[in-house]
Design a protein around this motif. Structure first.
Motif, PDB file in Angstrom:
ATOM      1  N   ASN A 103       0.799  -1.218   0.000  1.00 37.82           N
ATOM      2  CA  ASN A 103       0.000   0.000   0.000  1.00 37.82           C
ATOM      3  C   ASN A 103       0.835   1.274   0.000  1.00 37.82           C
ATOM      4  O   ASN A 103       0.449   2.260  -0.642  1.00 37.82           O
ATOM      5  N   LYS A 139      -2.571   4.417   4.223  1.00 34.54           N
ATOM      6  CA  LYS A 139      -3.235   5.305   3.283  1.00 34.54           C
ATOM      7  C   LYS A 139      -2.977   6.773   3.617  1.00 34.54           C
ATOM      8  O   LYS A 139      -2.786   7.608   2.715  1.00 34.54           O
ATOM      9  N   THR A 159      -6.036   5.845  -4.980  1.00 38.27           N
ATOM     10  CA  THR A 159      -7.043   5.491  -3.984  1.00 38.27           C
ATOM     11  C   THR A 159      -6.479   5.615  -2.581  1.00 38.27           C
ATOM     12  O   THR A 159      -5.519   4.937  -2.229  1.00 38.27           O
ATOM     13  N   SER A 160      -7.090   6.496  -1.793  1.00 36.64           N
ATOM     14  CA  SER A 160      -6.864   6.497  -0.352  1.00 36.64           C
ATOM     15  C   SER A 160      -8.070   5.798   0.266  1.00 36.64           C
ATOM     16  O   SER A 160      -8.623   4.878  -0.320  1.00 36.64           O
ATOM     17  N   SER A 161      -8.515   6.220   1.418  1.00 36.52           N
ATOM     18  CA  SER A 161      -9.618   5.529   2.080  1.00 36.52           C
ATOM     19  C   SER A 161     -10.174   6.386   3.204  1.00 36.52           C
ATOM     20  O   SER A 161      -9.432   7.151   3.850  1.00 36.52           O
ATOM     21  N   ARG A 179     -10.960   9.240  -1.069  1.00 36.77           N
ATOM     22  CA  ARG A 179     -11.202   8.486   0.161  1.00 36.77           C
ATOM     23  C   ARG A 179     -12.637   7.955   0.151  1.00 36.77           C
ATOM     24  O   ARG A 179     -13.514   8.510   0.812  1.00 36.77           O
ATOM     25  N   TYR A 226      -4.072  -0.335   7.856  1.00 34.76           N
ATOM     26  CA  TYR A 226      -4.517   0.070   6.521  1.00 34.76           C
ATOM     27  C   TYR A 226      -4.700   1.587   6.454  1.00 34.76           C
ATOM     28  O   TYR A 226      -4.197   2.245   5.530  1.00 34.76           O
ATOM     29  N   THR A 247       2.660   2.591  -3.752  1.00 37.83           N
ATOM     30  CA  THR A 247       2.250   3.928  -4.171  1.00 37.83           C
ATOM     31  C   THR A 247       3.452   4.791  -4.519  1.00 37.83           C
ATOM     32  O   THR A 247       3.444   5.531  -5.514  1.00 37.83           O
ATOM     33  N   CYS A 274       0.361   7.652   2.366  1.00 38.78           N
ATOM     34  CA  CYS A 274       0.348   7.853   0.911  1.00 38.78           C
ATOM     35  C   CYS A 274      -0.090   9.272   0.567  1.00 38.78           C
ATOM     36  O   CYS A 274       0.471   9.901  -0.351  1.00 38.78           O
ATOM     37  N   GLU A 275      -1.086   9.783   1.277  1.00 36.32           N
ATOM     38  CA  GLU A 275      -1.543  11.148   1.025  1.00 36.32           C
ATOM     39  C   GLU A 275      -0.420  12.157   1.293  1.00 36.32           C
ATOM     40  O   GLU A 275      -0.227  13.109   0.521  1.00 36.32           O
TER      41      GLU A 275
END
Length: 299
Positions: free
Chosen positions: A96, A142, A118-120, A164, A138, A100, A145-146
């Protein structure tokens, strides 16, 4: 446009590719999956045959870079979900987060001007829908990643848009903690019993609305590194069951799962100010479409 879609053989990838096929875009899919069955079911056999398939791992930086060569944009979907990250955090971080970073590095190497990823909603913990404080591995990956996406814009001027989505449901969603609404539709259509894996309110967003957001992000030039919540309609498992009982009065769908690990009160924010053409599908309509798919294969 020639679009690289990482994780394109999965649920969301199939729906995004369906929209790209209608635009006439060329699609190159990077995925570990050996089967395109879901893509065929959602986007059609002709389009699936026309896609360029590359079997590779998102954690392999050179594989990602070589696959990205010649593309005009990257839609990055490849990842593993909450339970898999909980069971193996090291692998979760490799897929993840490092995956990325591999995508952004590939975009830099080849001068690709846009990354949509894709984030969440999992970046929000259960206590706050305003300030991201994840309590899952998870969600933590994420959120990282942002931050990296913002750094790539600050350091290199590489624009990106992240989404998200909260609970994405619809035809083909059959794995992950939040697959409950889709699996309930499948069970009701088949006359099977089902117990929701989670309890409490959550934003349920129909998959084609999410796919439309990715399509819109490709069309709009939005300088910067942006992240948008996609919430859909706030609903509980009981709301889903009520909608299903309008379609299948005798369905045996029950509650009994654990509480969702994200706050129920997450606001959508400025998504539609920036991408005004993103549609909104009411819950009853989305449930009806999902039920119909599992009943007779219609979309």
């Amino acid at each position: 446009m020639q679009i690289l879609v990482t994780g394109g053989a999965g649920f969301l990838g199939a729906w995004i590719c369906r929209r790209l096929s209608r635009r006439g875009d060329g699609v190159r899919i990077l995925d570990r999956a050996g089967s395109g069955d879901l893509l065929v079911a959602i986007a059609g056999a002709r389009f699936a045959a026309d896609c360029e398939w590359v079997h590779g791992d998102i954690t392999d930086a050179e594989a990602v870079a070589s696959t990205a060569r010649g593309c005009d944009a990257i839609i990055h979907l490849a990842g593993i979900l909450t339970l898999a990250c909980k069971e193996d955090p090291i692998r979760g971080a490799a897929v993840n987060l490092i995956g990325t970073l591999n995508v952004f590095e590939a975009a830099l190497r080849h001068g690709i001007p846009k990354v949509v990823y894709t984030s969440s909603a999992g970046v929000y913990g259960p206590q706050s829908g305003e300030h991201p404080v994840p309590v899952s591995q998870y969600g933590a990956f994420k959120l990282a990643c942002e931050g990296s996406a913002r750094a790539y814009f600050a350091d290199h001027g590489l624009p990106s848009i992240g989404f998200r989505p909260y609970v994405v449901y619809g035809p083909g969603r059959e794995s992950g903690l939040s697959a409950g609404p889709s699996l309930a539709c499948r069970a009701a259509a088949r006359g099977e019993a089902y117990v929701f894996p989670y309890e409490g309110a959550a934003g349920l967003v129909y998959v084609d609305d999410v796919a439309a957001a990715y399509e819109s992000a490709l069309r709009h030039d939005v300088p910067g590194a942006h992240v948008f919540n996609m919430i859909g309609e706030q609903a509980t498992p009981e709301d889903v069951i009520a909608a299903l009982r309008e379609l299948a009065p005798d369905c045996d769908i029950r509650t009994g799962g654990a509480a969702m690990p994200s706050a129920p009160d997450i606001a959508e924010g400025p998504l539609r100010d920036v991408l005004p053409d993103v549609p909104f599908t009411p819950l009853r309509d989305g449930i009806a479409r999902t039920f119909a798919f599992y009943r007779d294969g219609s979309l």
